[in-house]
Design a protein around this motif. Structure first.
Motif, PDB file in Angstrom:
ATOM      1  N   GLY A 145       0.779  -1.333   0.072  1.00 24.15           N
ATOM      2  CA  GLY A 145       0.134   0.037  -0.078  1.00 24.15           C
ATOM      3  C   GLY A 145       0.763   1.402  -0.016  1.00 24.15           C
ATOM      4  O   GLY A 145       2.043   1.280   0.152  1.00 24.15           O
ATOM      5  N   ALA A 146       0.247   2.379  -0.374  1.00 25.50           N
ATOM      6  CA  ALA A 146       0.931   3.648  -0.268  1.00 25.50           C
ATOM      7  C   ALA A 146       0.628   4.660   0.705  1.00 25.50           C
ATOM      8  O   ALA A 146       0.215   5.611   0.768  1.00 25.50           O
ATOM      9  CB  ALA A 146       0.638   4.535  -1.517  1.00 25.50           C
ATOM     10  N   TYR A 147       1.147   4.054   2.128  1.00 20.63           N
ATOM     11  CA  TYR A 147       0.569   4.592   3.293  1.00 20.63           C
ATOM     12  C   TYR A 147       1.833   5.397   3.742  1.00 20.63           C
ATOM     13  O   TYR A 147       1.906   6.099   4.935  1.00 20.63           O
ATOM     14  CB  TYR A 147       0.095   3.632   4.188  1.00 20.63           C
ATOM     15  CG  TYR A 147      -0.618   2.652   3.673  1.00 20.63           C
ATOM     16  CD1 TYR A 147      -1.997   3.287   3.163  1.00 20.63           C
ATOM     17  CD2 TYR A 147      -0.685   1.399   3.974  1.00 20.63           C
ATOM     18  CE1 TYR A 147      -2.741   2.359   2.386  1.00 20.63           C
ATOM     19  CE2 TYR A 147      -1.757   0.615   3.385  1.00 20.63           C
ATOM     20  CZ  TYR A 147      -2.679   1.066   2.530  1.00 20.63           C
ATOM     21  OH  TYR A 147      -3.786   0.140   2.009  1.00 20.63           O
ATOM     22  N   ALA A 452      -4.937   5.243   5.170  1.00 20.41           N
ATOM     23  CA  ALA A 452      -5.203   5.611   3.866  1.00 20.41           C
ATOM     24  C   ALA A 452      -4.370   6.377   3.266  1.00 20.41           C
ATOM     25  O   ALA A 452      -3.227   7.053   3.963  1.00 20.41           O
ATOM     26  CB  ALA A 452      -6.478   6.428   4.034  1.00 20.41           C
ATOM     27  N   GLY A 453      -4.222   6.315   2.088  1.00 22.96           N
ATOM     28  CA  GLY A 453      -3.079   7.266   1.367  1.00 22.96           C
ATOM     29  C   GLY A 453      -3.166   7.142  -0.142  1.00 22.96           C
ATOM     30  O   GLY A 453      -3.971   6.229  -0.724  1.00 22.96           O
ATOM     31  N   GLN A 454      -2.254   7.933  -0.840  1.00 25.96           N
ATOM     32  CA  GLN A 454      -2.406   8.350  -2.112  1.00 25.96           C
ATOM     33  C   GLN A 454      -1.021   7.668  -2.616  1.00 25.96           C
ATOM     34  O   GLN A 454      -0.011   8.219  -2.165  1.00 25.96           O
ATOM     35  CB  GLN A 454      -2.663   9.614  -2.549  1.00 25.96           C
ATOM     36  CG  GLN A 454      -4.217   9.994  -2.138  1.00 25.96           C
ATOM     37  CD  GLN A 454      -4.402  11.611  -2.156  1.00 25.96           C
ATOM     38  OE1 GLN A 454      -3.555  12.442  -1.805  1.00 25.96           O
ATOM     39  NE2 GLN A 454      -5.544  11.882  -3.055  1.00 25.96           N
ATOM     40  N   LYS A 484      -2.538   8.980 -10.486  1.00 25.32           N
ATOM     41  CA  LYS A 484      -2.900   8.747  -8.970  1.00 25.32           C
ATOM     42  C   LYS A 484      -3.523   7.374  -8.582  1.00 25.32           C
ATOM     43  O   LYS A 484      -4.251   6.921  -9.422  1.00 25.32           O
ATOM     44  CB  LYS A 484      -3.678  10.016  -8.704  1.00 25.32           C
ATOM     45  CG  LYS A 484      -3.621   9.908  -7.236  1.00 25.32           C
ATOM     46  CD  LYS A 484      -4.492  11.340  -6.480  1.00 25.32           C
ATOM     47  CE  LYS A 484      -3.775  12.456  -6.692  1.00 25.32           C
ATOM     48  NZ  LYS A 484      -2.672  12.431  -5.758  1.00 25.32           N
ATOM     49  N   SER A 485      -3.205   6.945  -7.784  1.00 27.38           N
ATOM     50  CA  SER A 485      -3.989   5.761  -6.746  1.00 27.38           C
ATOM     51  C   SER A 485      -4.273   6.358  -5.575  1.00 27.38           C
ATOM     52  O   SER A 485      -3.900   7.025  -4.934  1.00 27.38           O
ATOM     53  CB  SER A 485      -3.062   4.626  -6.747  1.00 27.38           C
ATOM     54  OG  SER A 485      -1.924   4.821  -6.059  1.00 27.38           O
ATOM     55  N   ASN A 486      -5.337   5.578  -4.825  1.00 28.71           N
ATOM     56  CA  ASN A 486      -6.050   5.801  -3.491  1.00 28.71           C
ATOM     57  C   ASN A 486      -6.290   4.343  -2.908  1.00 28.71           C
ATOM     58  O   ASN A 486      -6.929   3.648  -3.491  1.00 28.71           O
ATOM     59  CB  ASN A 486      -7.383   6.603  -3.840  1.00 28.71           C
ATOM     60  CG  ASN A 486      -6.915   7.811  -4.377  1.00 28.71           C
ATOM     61  OD1 ASN A 486      -6.687   8.864  -3.823  1.00 28.71           O
ATOM     62  ND2 ASN A 486      -7.583   8.186  -5.661  1.00 28.71           N
ATOM     63  N   GLY A 487      -5.773   4.452  -1.635  1.00 29.88           N
ATOM     64  CA  GLY A 487      -6.051   3.206  -0.942  1.00 29.88           C
ATOM     65  C   GLY A 487      -6.200   3.397   0.474  1.00 29.88           C
ATOM     66  O   GLY A 487      -5.985   4.422   1.036  1.00 29.88           O
ATOM     67  N   LEU A 509      -8.040  -0.491  -2.968  1.00 27.43           N
ATOM     68  CA  LEU A 509      -7.023   0.423  -3.788  1.00 27.43           C
ATOM     69  C   LEU A 509      -7.718   0.695  -5.216  1.00 27.43           C
ATOM     70  O   LEU A 509      -8.360  -0.243  -5.824  1.00 27.43           O
ATOM     71  CB  LEU A 509      -5.746  -0.662  -4.248  1.00 27.43           C
ATOM     72  CG  LEU A 509      -4.727   0.042  -4.908  1.00 27.43           C
ATOM     73  CD1 LEU A 509      -4.230   1.387  -4.340  1.00 27.43           C
ATOM     74  CD2 LEU A 509      -3.550  -0.864  -5.399  1.00 27.43           C
ATOM     75  N   GLN A 510      -7.624   1.690  -5.365  1.00 18.18           N
ATOM     76  CA  GLN A 510      -8.311   2.405  -6.709  1.00 18.18           C
ATOM     77  C   GLN A 510      -7.222   2.991  -7.496  1.00 18.18           C
ATOM     78  O   GLN A 510      -6.590   4.059  -7.044  1.00 18.18           O
ATOM     79  CB  GLN A 510      -9.455   3.208  -6.441  1.00 18.18           C
ATOM     80  CG  GLN A 510     -10.186   4.016  -7.386  1.00 18.18           C
ATOM     81  CD  GLN A 510      -9.537   5.356  -7.838  1.00 18.18           C
ATOM     82  OE1 GLN A 510      -9.092   6.014  -6.993  1.00 18.18           O
ATOM     83  NE2 GLN A 510      -9.846   5.635  -9.096  1.00 18.18           N
ATOM     84  N   VAL A 511      -7.339   2.729  -8.702  1.00 24.81           N
ATOM     85  CA  VAL A 511      -6.174   3.465  -9.603  1.00 24.81           C
ATOM     86  C   VAL A 511      -6.958   4.171 -10.698  1.00 24.81           C
ATOM     87  O   VAL A 511      -8.183   3.745 -11.375  1.00 24.81           O
ATOM     88  CB  VAL A 511      -5.326   2.315 -10.378  1.00 24.81           C
ATOM     89  CG1 VAL A 511      -4.297   3.197 -11.297  1.00 24.81           C
ATOM     90  CG2 VAL A 511      -4.513   1.580  -9.384  1.00 24.81           C
ATOM     91  N   ASP A 512      -6.738   5.686 -10.858  1.00 25.69           N
ATOM     92  CA  ASP A 512      -7.343   6.357 -11.860  1.00 25.69           C
ATOM     93  C   ASP A 512      -7.512   5.732 -13.297  1.00 25.69           C
ATOM     94  O   ASP A 512      -8.246   5.664 -14.077  1.00 25.69           O
ATOM     95  CB  ASP A 512      -6.827   7.807 -11.800  1.00 25.69           C
ATOM     96  CG  ASP A 512      -7.158   8.578 -10.707  1.00 25.69           C
ATOM     97  OD1 ASP A 512      -8.207   7.850 -10.005  1.00 25.69           O
ATOM     98  OD2 ASP A 512      -6.477   9.637 -10.442  1.00 25.69           O
ATOM     99  N   SER A 513      -6.241   5.192 -13.592  1.00 26.18           N
ATOM    100  CA  SER A 513      -5.811   4.760 -14.935  1.00 26.18           C
ATOM    101  C   SER A 513      -4.728   3.901 -15.249  1.00 26.18           C
ATOM    102  O   SER A 513      -3.753   4.145 -14.377  1.00 26.18           O
ATOM    103  CB  SER A 513      -5.868   5.842 -15.944  1.00 26.18           C
ATOM    104  OG  SER A 513      -5.379   5.352 -17.247  1.00 26.18           O
TER     105      SER A 513
END
Length: 684
Positions: A145-147, A452-454, A484-487, A509-513
């Motif tokens: 994760g990106a925390y 939580a992190g981007q 960007k990603s959000n997790g 985890l969500q990734v814009d593209s």
């Protein structure tokens, strides 16, 4: 490059340090030494800021049989490392629902040097770990994760940081195995003045089990390191050299095996393979308060592949060559301090990271029998970045700790296209990433985490400037340089200080593209935004001083969140289940035996989930016997002689005599058959 961006960032960082009067943390170096010795038996309660981070010690690495160097990353729970081509090529990685390809969303560092290659000839984030000697690793620190604010490019799924030993045991090892496997390793260290010199070398050769080719791996590694105390810290200077050449057994279509044209260990194009080398010089200095590193890396690769055979060119075939030739310069500087603000205890890390890739050539050529026929595209690229980050831990009470992180990244690129001048140009982008979390130790043995992190990954520089398809010259849209990603993650950790260590994490985890430059085709491959979530469990049990058991499980669901006509919402290549289990018995330091099971479930091969791979299960065993200065080790890999596949794809290819449009088929690379390797080590 826009140098004023760098000047402003450096000035801001310097002011932030100068304005704070702090004392060094006296526990930093002590904790580092403790983790190196104990690995997963080290108490991370109150130290880790999430349930999915950890430390792998050198002793664990020595205990596990490895088929390939890249499998070191499988020590990270939920990570799968496979191969779809020759032994000299970067591995294929899977984690948290990502087919990471060769490393796109997982960042890797060795002694502070980045391994992921930006705008690489074969794939974005290309991560080749072949230059690492497992015998020299002191520890691996991993984060999923990106925390964490120190994680930048390519870290949406996580990151791993390898540390190299300053001192090592003096020994020579010779390993022999089936299919002409030979590996000679010599390493040692000695005192020189106030410091210490470490030297190591590896020579490996291997033909492989393939029926139509000799893999002819010829790998050479060398490491020379000097370390000594300096001021209030420790200095090291390290030179590394790696060179490799190989022939490749690429993935093959199922119909060619079913028809008897080749067997499952055969090849359709016996002339593919590659050459690769990497040379680096790096320096590191750290103290309780400061950490600094700088590096220069040169890297070259020539890679020949053929995945579709005669689909594009019915006369010469579809073999192509990918070239990458670059130099990388960079470094990082960070400061660590703690202080009190009223009733709160605060601990901070602030840092800056610089990287500059000077790519002389990144190219794609159509070839036949490794001879160039024409150029698809050839580019020269300069790509620079700066990252500024700050991470703070705030002790709210004896049990509650808040974690706050902030990271700013700026990147700019310049592309000079040799063929299509319209694809030359400059691009730049920046991104701000926020990180936050809180941990609660609600019992001496238990700690809970919410994070939580981007995060983000960079796209290939060519994708950000390309406006014309290099083959058809049709107009195409450039892609974003940074994505960007959000997790988020909910986790729990247990440690009983004697025999049991466990953690569980529920993550999202969500990734814009996932827009990527496709090195195999020379153009951009658009993809929709995605979301993934899952649960991971890791448990380690020490049954007295002799037995140890570990179990790791990961379940993942991966879907596209945008609709596209004619496509489903399943993420191609995603891996829903990973399971690993190991059992080790140690008999009073004289001998030990181990078993390790690795299983991963059916992989999604198309967006409708109509095509799925079979499951893959492999059982490996190891045995070590120590007598005075000698050690005998036996590794039995793939004990059950499984005929499962390392990796599967579903796409169209064309064999000779087939219709011009080819045929959609499953293409697979089998795991290697049962093999035994013996190693004799002399310590002096």
């Amino acid at each position: 490059m826009k140098t004023y961006h760098y000047s402003v960032l450096f000035s801001a960082l310097a002011l932030s340090w100068q304005s704070t009067d702090v004392a060094a943390d006296p526990l930093s170096a002590h904790m580092m030494e403790q983790i190196i010795i104990k690995g997963r038996q080290t108490d991370l309660l109150g130290q880790a800021s999430s349930a999915s981070e950890g430390v792998i010690g050198n002793a664990e690495i020595r205990d596990r049989p490895l088929l390939r160097t890249g499998e070191i990353l499988e020590f990270i729970p939920g990570m799968v490392v496979t191969q779809h081509s020759g032994s000299g090529k970067a591995n294929q990685y899977f984690l948290r629902g990502f087919n990471l390809d060769h490393g796109t969303d997982f960042s890797t560092f060795v002694d502070g040097m980045p391994v992921n290659m930006r705008s690489h000839g074969h794939g974005q984030g290309y991560t080749d770990l072949s230059f690492i000697l497992p015998e020299l690793i002191s520890q691996i620190d991993y984060q999923k994760g990106a925390y964490h604010a120190n994680s930048g490019d390519f870290s949406a799924a996580g990151s791993a940081r390898f540390s190299v030993q300053n001192r090592t045991a003096n020994q020579v090892s010779l390993a022999l195995g089936q299919d002409n496997y030979r590996r000679l390793v010599a390493k040692g260290s000695s005192q020189l003045g106030r410091g210490n010199v470490l030297a190591a070398a590896e020579l490996q050769q291997y033909d492989g089990p393939w029926t139509d080719i000799d893999e002819d791996v010829d790998k050479l590694n060398g490491v020379l390191r000097y370390s000594q105390p300096l001021a209030s810290g420790q200095l090291s200077v390290t030179a590394m050299a790696y060179n490799n050449s190989w022939n490749a057994a690429d993935q093959i279509p199922a119909r060619a095996v079913a028809s008897g044209q080749i067997d499952r260990l055969g090849s359709l194009d016996t002339t593919v393979g590659g050459n690769s080398d990497r040379y680096s010089l790096s320096t590191n200095w750290y103290s309780d308060a400061w950490q600094a590193n700088a590096y220069v890396i040169t890297s070259e690769m020539d890679l020949w592949s053929n995945f579709t055979y005669f689909l594009t060119d019915s006369v010469n075939g579809d073999q192509f060559e990918q070239v990458d030739n670059r130099r990388i310069y960079g470094g990082q500087l960070s400061r660590h301090w703690h202080h009190r603000l009223g009733q709160f205890a605060l601990e901070h890390v602030a840092g800056v990271a610089l990287r500059y890739d000077d790519i002389d050539e990144v190219g794609l050529y159509n070839t036949r029998l490794r001879q160039r026929l024409n150029t698809v595209r050839s580019d020269r690229i300069t790509q620079g970045s700066v990252g500024l980050y700050s991470q703070s831990d705030i002790q709210l009470t004896a049990d509650w700790t808040a974690h706050l992180g902030l990271r700013y990244d700026y990147m700019d690129v310049a592309v000079n296209s040799a063929l299509t001048t319209a694809n030359s140009g400059d691009a730049s982008d920046d991104i701000l990433s926020l990180k936050a979390g809180i941990s609660y130790q609600f019992a001496p043995n238990w700690q809970g985490y919410i994070n939580a992190g981007q995060g983000f990954h960079s796209n290939d520089a060519r994708g950000a400037t390309t406006v014309a398809d290099p083959v058809t010259l049709a107009r195409i849209a450039p892609v974003d340089l940074l994505v960007k990603s959000n997790g988020a993650e909910l986790g729990l950790r247990f440690f009983d200080y004697t025999s049991f260590n466990a953690s569980v994490a529920l993550w999202y985890l969500q990734v814009d593209s996932e827009l990527l430059y496709v090195g195999d085709a020379g153009n951009n491959e658009p993809s929709r935004s995605t979301e993934r979530y899952g649960v991971e469990l890791a448990a380690y049990y020490w049954l007295g001083s002799n037995w140890s058991l570990d179990v790791e499980l990961a379940f993942t669901r991966s879907r596209f969140t945008e609709q596209e006509e004619g496509e489903g919402n399943f993420v191609d290549g995603s891996l829903p289940l990973v399971a690993s289990m190991g059992l080790i018995y140690k008999a009073d330091n004289s001998w030990q035996a181990s078993l390790r099971l690795r299983h991963f479930g059916k992989r999604t091969l198309d967006s409708f989930n109509e095509q799925r791979s079979d499951t893959t299960t492999v059982l490996n065993a190891g045995y070590q016997y120590d007598w005075q200065q000698w050690q005998l080790a036996l590794d039995l890999l793939n004990i059950l002689d499984s005929t499962d596949n390392d990796i599967d794809y579903f796409y169209a290819s064309r064999l000779q005599g087939e219709p011009a449009e080819g045929e959609e088929d499953r293409h697979s690379h089998p795991i290697e058959p049962r093999t035994i390797r013996a190693k004799l080590t002399y310590r002096f």
